[in-house]
Structure formats: structure tokens, C-alpha cells
Design a protein around this motif. Structure first.
Motif, PDB file in Angstrom:
ATOM      1  N   ASN A  37      44.123  46.431  33.733  1.00 31.41           N
ATOM      2  CA  ASN A  37      44.256  46.359  35.194  1.00 31.41           C
ATOM      3  C   ASN A  37      44.535  47.711  35.848  1.00 31.41           C
ATOM      4  N   HIS A  38      44.750  48.743  35.028  1.00 29.88           N
ATOM      5  CA  HIS A  38      45.121  50.067  35.548  1.00 29.88           C
ATOM      6  C   HIS A  38      46.399  49.982  36.386  1.00 29.88           C
ATOM      7  N   GLU A  40      55.576  60.342  35.177  1.00 30.72           N
ATOM      8  CA  GLU A  40      54.317  61.077  35.081  1.00 30.72           C
ATOM      9  C   GLU A  40      54.072  61.595  33.663  1.00 30.72           C
ATOM     10  N   GLU A  41      55.126  62.059  33.001  1.00 34.86           N
ATOM     11  CA  GLU A  41      54.968  62.560  31.632  1.00 34.86           C
ATOM     12  C   GLU A  41      54.523  61.447  30.689  1.00 34.86           C
ATOM     13  N   LYS A  42      55.106  60.267  30.860  1.00 25.64           N
ATOM     14  CA  LYS A  42      54.732  59.136  30.009  1.00 25.64           C
ATOM     15  C   LYS A  42      53.288  58.705  30.283  1.00 25.64           C
ATOM     16  N   LEU A  43      52.894  58.680  31.543  1.00 22.06           N
ATOM     17  CA  LEU A  43      51.530  58.283  31.881  1.00 22.06           C
ATOM     18  C   LEU A  43      50.518  59.337  31.431  1.00 22.06           C
ATOM     19  N   ASN A  44      50.854  60.617  31.626  1.00 20.38           N
ATOM     20  CA  ASN A  44      49.947  61.689  31.196  1.00 20.38           C
ATOM     21  C   ASN A  44      49.702  61.638  29.692  1.00 20.38           C
ATOM     22  N   ASN A  45      50.682  61.132  28.962  1.00 21.28           N
ATOM     23  CA  ASN A  45      50.581  61.037  27.499  1.00 21.28           C
ATOM     24  C   ASN A  45      50.595  59.577  27.041  1.00 21.28           C
ATOM     25  N   ALA A  46      49.959  58.729  27.828  1.00 22.02           N
ATOM     26  CA  ALA A  46      49.947  57.290  27.545  1.00 22.02           C
ATOM     27  C   ALA A  46      49.383  56.933  26.169  1.00 22.02           C
ATOM     28  N   PRO A  47      48.358  57.630  25.646  1.00 21.72           N
ATOM     29  CA  PRO A  47      47.883  57.289  24.295  1.00 21.72           C
ATOM     30  C   PRO A  47      48.990  57.405  23.246  1.00 21.72           C
ATOM     31  N   LYS A  48      49.848  58.395  23.406  1.00 20.21           N
ATOM     32  CA  LYS A  48      50.955  58.611  22.471  1.00 20.21           C
ATOM     33  C   LYS A  48      52.031  57.542  22.626  1.00 20.21           C
ATOM     34  N   PHE A  74      51.923  54.559  24.575  1.00 19.66           N
ATOM     35  CA  PHE A  74      51.546  53.155  24.771  1.00 19.66           C
ATOM     36  C   PHE A  74      50.265  52.759  24.035  1.00 19.66           C
ATOM     37  N   GLY A  75      49.668  53.704  23.308  1.00 16.60           N
ATOM     38  CA  GLY A  75      48.466  53.390  22.550  1.00 16.60           C
ATOM     39  C   GLY A  75      47.240  53.139  23.404  1.00 16.60           C
ATOM     40  N   THR A  76      47.203  53.717  24.600  1.00 15.75           N
ATOM     41  CA  THR A  76      46.056  53.515  25.485  1.00 15.75           C
ATOM     42  C   THR A  76      44.884  54.401  25.071  1.00 15.75           C
ATOM     43  N   LYS A  77      43.728  54.095  25.607  1.00 13.36           N
ATOM     44  CA  LYS A  77      42.530  54.881  25.320  1.00 13.36           C
ATOM     45  C   LYS A  77      42.519  56.170  26.133  1.00 13.36           C
ATOM     46  N   HIS A  78      43.038  56.093  27.375  1.00 16.06           N
ATOM     47  CA  HIS A  78      42.973  57.232  28.286  1.00 16.06           C
ATOM     48  C   HIS A  78      44.369  57.715  28.678  1.00 16.06           C
ATOM     49  N   GLY A  99      66.211  49.094  51.773  1.00 16.55           N
ATOM     50  CA  GLY A  99      67.387  48.403  51.255  1.00 16.55           C
ATOM     51  C   GLY A  99      68.066  47.485  52.246  1.00 16.55           C
ATOM     52  N   ALA A 100      67.460  47.277  53.404  1.00 13.88           N
ATOM     53  CA  ALA A 100      68.086  46.452  54.439  1.00 13.88           C
ATOM     54  C   ALA A 100      67.859  44.962  54.216  1.00 13.88           C
ATOM     55  N   TYR A 101      66.870  44.601  53.392  1.00 10.42           N
ATOM     56  CA  TYR A 101      66.591  43.193  53.111  1.00 10.42           C
ATOM     57  C   TYR A 101      67.063  42.781  51.719  1.00 10.42           C
ATOM     58  N   GLY A 102      67.014  43.698  50.774  1.00  7.27           N
ATOM     59  CA  GLY A 102      67.387  43.379  49.403  1.00  7.27           C
ATOM     60  C   GLY A 102      67.220  44.587  48.507  1.00  7.27           C
ATOM     61  N   LEU A 103      67.483  44.399  47.211  1.00  2.06           N
ATOM     62  CA  LEU A 103      67.411  45.479  46.234  1.00  2.06           C
ATOM     63  C   LEU A 103      66.159  45.335  45.371  1.00  2.06           C
ATOM     64  N   LEU A 104      65.362  46.379  45.322  1.00  2.00           N
ATOM     65  CA  LEU A 104      64.176  46.415  44.474  1.00  2.00           C
ATOM     66  C   LEU A 104      64.608  46.515  43.011  1.00  2.00           C
ATOM     67  N   VAL A 105      64.085  45.621  42.157  1.00  2.00           N
ATOM     68  CA  VAL A 105      64.442  45.677  40.732  1.00  2.00           C
ATOM     69  C   VAL A 105      63.246  45.984  39.835  1.00  2.00           C
ATOM     70  N   SER A 106      62.024  45.795  40.344  1.00  2.00           N
ATOM     71  CA  SER A 106      60.842  46.209  39.585  1.00  2.00           C
ATOM     72  C   SER A 106      59.653  46.306  40.531  1.00  2.00           C
ATOM     73  N   VAL A 107      58.705  47.163  40.168  1.00  2.00           N
ATOM     74  CA  VAL A 107      57.511  47.334  40.989  1.00  2.00           C
ATOM     75  C   VAL A 107      56.341  47.694  40.084  1.00  2.00           C
ATOM     76  N   THR A 108      55.180  47.146  40.413  1.00  2.00           N
ATOM     77  CA  THR A 108      53.947  47.458  39.697  1.00  2.00           C
ATOM     78  C   THR A 108      53.083  48.346  40.580  1.00  2.00           C
ATOM     79  N   LEU A 109      52.662  49.482  40.020  1.00  2.00           N
ATOM     80  CA  LEU A 109      51.884  50.477  40.757  1.00  2.00           C
ATOM     81  C   LEU A 109      50.507  50.657  40.132  1.00  2.00           C
ATOM     82  N   LYS A 110      49.556  51.078  40.938  1.00  2.00           N
ATOM     83  CA  LYS A 110      48.248  51.475  40.425  1.00  2.00           C
ATOM     84  C   LYS A 110      48.385  52.772  39.626  1.00  2.00           C
ATOM     85  N   ILE A 111      47.526  52.943  38.631  1.00  2.00           N
ATOM     86  CA  ILE A 111      47.437  54.215  37.920  1.00  2.00           C
ATOM     87  C   ILE A 111      45.976  54.656  37.871  1.00  2.00           C
TER      88      ILE A 111
END
Length: 564
Positions: free
Chosen positions: A182-183, A197-205, A207-211, A285-297
Motif C-alpha cells: 500500500n506504500h 526517515e533513516e528507517k524508511l531510507n534503509n527499509a530493505p535492511k 523491514f525486508g522491503t524491495k525498495h 490536541g484540543a479534541y484528543g490525543l493522537l496515538v497512531s497515524v498511517t502516512l503515505k511513503i
């Protein structure tokens, strides 16, 4: 070599005021070069003697006499929820939690003006801790102030009503998953930009990704800001012209509010009524606390980067060139930064261009100082795509009178893009304040807003006022206003800053493009967006947070008690 000011290079004690207000790495320093120093003296009407003795350095230990209002039982309950080691009530932790990086924060810290502190700083270990914290604080009506990297320039995390600061950076700072199909990447809110950014730049190492991948979100505060902060302030990275602002990058999120969980799903697009994601992005933060977010890569291909820079004869011609680039429908560059004449003059000194062969050639061609404008940029992506972007930009720039000045200038900017804020510490050590305001404008407003706001700024003598556009769209751009001057006291600074904000709003520009509103800009928020629109947000606030415990005290103007 001539006179050299006594720039401070002493590492601040870890429990000092300076350890809070100094930018970034405690042991890193970046001083104005000789050309920039000479410009400062000339523009601000100063002499070498004004740089002999730094003042208000803040090396003293943080000590305050602001009592904790939470009861012993309440503090014990907080420790039961997150663990005793994750509740701090010492002076340093409380002060650091409430102050950000705007000039007003730094001026107060240098003068030991300490106010609006939390009673405790709490470090949740996981989502369950956050759920329990919000539930308990809602029952006890204890205010909650979220905090990430602390790089806010809007007084966004200032704990006006006391209560607790919830700091996500100690534990909730991990990548939860990378989905190469899903990128997307899913993260906790306390992860800092470089770690992600460091983890994503080196994602093959990792997370075992192709790119290899990038998030594409690189604000100037990148090294010391968190994903959570980016999301809840509607932030923008310096590469947003291609990758988008954070609201373009968010796929789905999860928040903990006083009325329960708010969870969205990872659809690429959906027609499911008004967007819950967009309601919460920028809610500070006026409505609630963010605990996780999914972003495009995006695929990370730095070997394909195409750098460029140009000098234009005027701001008008440069703006028209940028508009044609954005409306040409051949794709967008990742970075474009257009400096007005005054910032161009400073940039030539800051980036080491002044006095080089490039500078001499520019002058020979008739591009006049304080009229000429610098445009620098970077195209990214697939190799042929990036090359085509640069080729098209080269042609458009030429059509509007631009002279190509190579990729050298852009490389010089890249070298300092995350370290230029360190210079502010040097200037403020000698009583020189530098601060930044920014706004968003449509193309047919840009010159009017620029001239109107700049006209107000320039009414003050001996003040440098620079502007640039750095986030571009087919429909418009943003405008930064950076001012540098000596102020006799904090009140004079506040009055000048308020006048600039007034000028921005009255000129018809948006109050902020990406810094957010916080408490600093809240008094102008209703005038900017309109009463009915603000009332919609107030209704949402009342639903999600009926006891007004979430970042209370003026955030987004939702509970303003005093008019400006």
C-alpha cells in the motif's frame, strides 16, 4: 581577519535555562559568517563594541517557585497509570514542557519569566496508558497538554491551566509497521523525523522491503520535531510542493478523546461524509490525543535529484515564472524557494555566493542588488521525470528573464537547511531578535500581501525584513516574513509582532500555512476564518471534550477568555 564577536560555544549545563531554549544539539554551534556579520552591523546600526559582551545567556540552573496544584492522591494515581519513573515534577521538566521555540518563549526564558507550567510531566508507555490518562483526567477535570519535540512557534503546548503535559517522545516513538503493497507506514506520535526517515531510507535492511522509501516530509525543524506534531498542526515539509503537506500524507489515524476512541480506516479515498481525518488534522490536541497515524511513503531515489537555481531581475518576474511552473501541468519540483530582494541579498552572503564567480557574472549581466531575486530548487522522483521537470523549469525561467546559476546554490542551501536556526542563538546572545511569521495566499494576492506586510514591517527603522515563498501550488503559495532587529524590551517586540500579524490578516492572507494557530495566533483566528466557521469547531470541541481538559487556555481560539 578582523574583529570576531564573542560567540558562545560553551555547552549549557543540562539543568539550565539555556538547555531549554538553545536550538538543537547542545554541542553544535553555527555562527554568522563575516559577510553576514557585516550586514547585521550595517542594517541594525551596530558596531563591533555591541558584540563584546553577550547577555542573558541562561546558564543558571532552572529554579522556580510555582506550586504544584495536583493533590498527592492525584499524583499517585498518575504514577499508578504510567509507572513512577514516568511522572516528573522537577522544575526543569515542568519548564521545558511548557516552552517552545518562538522568540517570545526564548525572550521569557532568557529573562527568567516563568509562567503557565504543568503540575507534572507524564510519559505514557503505550496506548493503554493514554486511554487511562484521558479517562482519569476527564473524571478529575485535570487539563492535558500534549507534547512532541517542543519545536512549536505558536505557544502550542504552553500549559496555561496547569494540569499535566503528556510527552510522547520517551516511549511512544516507534514505527508500528511498513506496508510496501500500500506504500504506507504506521507510526506512534513521538517518533522524530530523522529516526523515521533513516528507517524508511534503509527499509530493505530494517523491514525486508524491495525498495528504499521516504516520507517526503522534511520541515526545517525536521531533526527536532515529531510526526505527532506535524499532524496536529497541519505542518509542511520543505519538499511539500511535490509530496504534499501533512494533510495530503495522512491515510488514517487513531485518537483518544474524553468521549472515547476516534479511529479512521486506510482507504485511499472515500465518500463517507465530512472527513473525520481532516477534522482532527490540525486540531492541536484540543479534541484528543493522537496515538497512531498511517502516512503515505514514496520510493527514495536521491541519485535522480536534479538541482537548479536562477537569478531573476525582479520579484514580480520571479513570481510569474513560479506560477507558470506550477500551472504548466508537466509535474512539480520537490523544492522551490523564492527569495525576495532583501532575503536574496542575505542569502548570497549566508550561502557563500557573494564574491564568487557566480556573483560576479550576475552583476555583469545587470541583475541589481536589492532588485534581483534568487530561486533555488530540486526535482525528485524517477530519473526521466526529474530531468524533464528541470528541463521545463530552465525554459520557463529563461522566458521570464531568469539567469541559470547552477545547482551550487541549492547545494549550499541544503547544507544549512536544518542548521540555520542555530544562528538565532548567537544573535539573541547579543540582544538581536530574529523571528518568523508565515501565511498562505492565492496567486492574485501575493504581491499585494507582500507589499502590504513589508510596508508595515519597514516602518520600524534598523530592521531587516526578509520574505520568501517555499511551498507552491497551481493556485498560490505561502509567504514567510522574517524580521531581525534590536528591541528595548519584550513588550516592544510583542507590539511589533502583533502589528505584523494584524497586517497579514487584514491583507486577506491565511493566518498560517503550516505553523498552526496555537495560543499565539488565536486572538486573530476568528477574524481570519469567520465566526460561523469557528463556531463549528467549538461545537466539535464541546462534543469531543465536554469538560474542556484538552489543551485548554486559548488553543485555536476555542476558549479564549481575553480579547487581544
Amino acid at each position: 581577519m578582523g574583529f570576531v564577536p564573542k560567540w558562545v560555544e560553551q555547552v549549557a549545563p543540562p539543568d539550565s535555562y539555556r538547555a531549554i531554549f538553545k536550538w538543537g544539539d547542545p554541542s553544535f554551534f553555527k555562527h554568522p559568517n563575516e559577510r553576514l556579520y557585516a550586514l547585521l552591523k550595517k542594517a541594525l546600526n551596530l558596531m563591533d563594541e555591541d558584540f563584546l559582551q553577550p547577555v542573558d545567556l541562561g546558564f543558571e540552573k532552572v529554579e522556580v517557585n510555582i506550586p504544584i496544584k495536583l493533590s498527592k492522591n492525584q499524583l499517585e494515581k498518575l504514577k499508578q497509570i504510567v509507572g513512577e519513573e514516568n511522572v516528573k515534577t522537577d522544575d526543569f521538566s515542568r519548564v521545558k514542557a511548557s516552552y517552545g521555540k518562538t522568540a517570545y518563549d526564548i525572550l521569557r526564558l532568557r529573562k527568567k519569566i516563568i509562567e503557565n507550567l504543568p503540575d507534572a510531566v507524564v510519559y505514557p508507555r503505550n496506548e493503554r496508558d493514554v486511554v487511562e490518562l484521558v479517562k482519569y483526567c476527564n473524571e478529575e477535570k485535570i487539563p492535558i497538554y500534549p507534547r512532541g519535540g517542543g519545536s512549536t512557534v505558536t505557544r502550542g503546548t504552553e500549559c496555561v491551566k496547569g494540569g499535566i503535559c503528556v510527552d510522547f517522545t520517551k516511549h511512544m516513538n516507534k514505527i508500528i509497521s511498513v506496508n510496501e503493497v500500500n506504500h504506507t507506514v504506521t507510526v506512534e506520535p513521538g517518533i522524530y523525523g530523522p529516526e523515521l526517515e533513516e528507517k524508511l531510507n534503509n527499509a530493505p535492511k530494517y523491514f525486508g522491503t524491495k525498495h528504499r522509501y521516504t516520507c517526503g516530509h522534511l520541515p526545517q525543524s525536521f531533526e527536532y520535531s515529531t510526526v505527532g506534531g506535524w499532524v496536529v498542526t497541519r505542518g509542511a515539509g520543505q519538499n511539500s510542493t511535490y509530496y504534499g503537506k501533512i494533510e495530503d500524507l495522512v491515510v488514517c489515524q487513531k485518537y483518544i478523546t474524553p468521549i472515547g476512541e476516534i479511529v479512521t480506516k486506510p482507504y485511499p479515498r472515500a465518500a463517507l461524509g465530512p472527513s473525520i481525518d481532516q477534522i482532527f488534522i490540525g486540531s492541536e490536541g484540543a479534541y484528543g490525543l493522537l496515538v497512531s497515524v498511517t502516512l503515505k511513503i514514496f520510493r527514495y531515489m536521491p541519485e535522480n535529484d536534479q538541482r537548479f537555481s536562477f537569478i531573476f531581475p525582479s520579484f514580480e518576474k520571479a513570481l510569474n515564472a513560479c506560477r507558470e511552473i506550477m500551472q504548466g501541468q508537466f509535474g512539480f519540483p520537490a523544492v522551490m524557494r523564492l527569495s525576495d530582494p532583501e532575503e536574496t541579498d542575505v542569502a548570497m552572503k549566508l550561502y557563500g555566493v557573494e564574491g564568487t564567480i557566480i556573483d560576479k557574472l550576475i552583476r555583469m549581466k545587470g541583475y541589481k542588488p536589492m532588485e534581483r531575486c534568487l530561486l533555488l530548487g530540486l526535482a525528485q522522483g524517477e530519473k526521466d521525470f526529474a530531468k524533464n521537470i528541470k528541463r521545463k523549469i530552465m525554459k520557463i525561467a529563461k522566458d521570464f528573464g531568469g539567469m541559470y546559476t547552477t545547482g551550487y546554490v541549492t547545494k549550499a542551501w541544503e547544507k544549512g537547511r536544518f542548521t540555520d536556526p542555530y544562528i538565532r542563538d548567537d544573535l539573541m546572545d547579543f540582544g538581536i531578535v530574529i523571528d518568523t511569521l508565515e501565511c498562505a495566499v492565492a496567486w492574485d494576492q501575493v504581491e499585494y500581501v507582500w507589499k502590504t506586510v513589508r510596508s508595515f514591517c519597514k516602518q520600524r527603522p534598523n530592521t531587516i525584513v526578509m520574505s520568501h515563498c517555499s511551498h507552491f501550488y497551481p493556485q498560490g503559495t505561502n509567504l514567510y516574513f522574517i524580521f531581525v532587529g534590536k528591541f528595548k524590551d519584550i513588550q516592544e517586540f510583542v507590539e511589533y509582532q502583533s502589528g505584523i500579524i494584524d497586517s497579514i490578516v487584514k491583507s486577506g492572507a491565511a493566518l498560517s500555512h503550516h505553523h498552526g494557530i496555537g495560543k499565539l495566533f488565536a486572538p486573530w483566528f476568528e477574524e481570519c476564518i469567520g465566526t460561523n466557521q469557528l463556531n463549528v469547531m467549538k461545537c466539535l470541541k464541546k462534543y469531543f471534550d465536554p469538560n474542556n481538559i484538552m489543551n485548554p487556555g486559548g488553543t485555536l481560539g476555542l476558549d479564549l477568555e481575553v480579547k487581544k
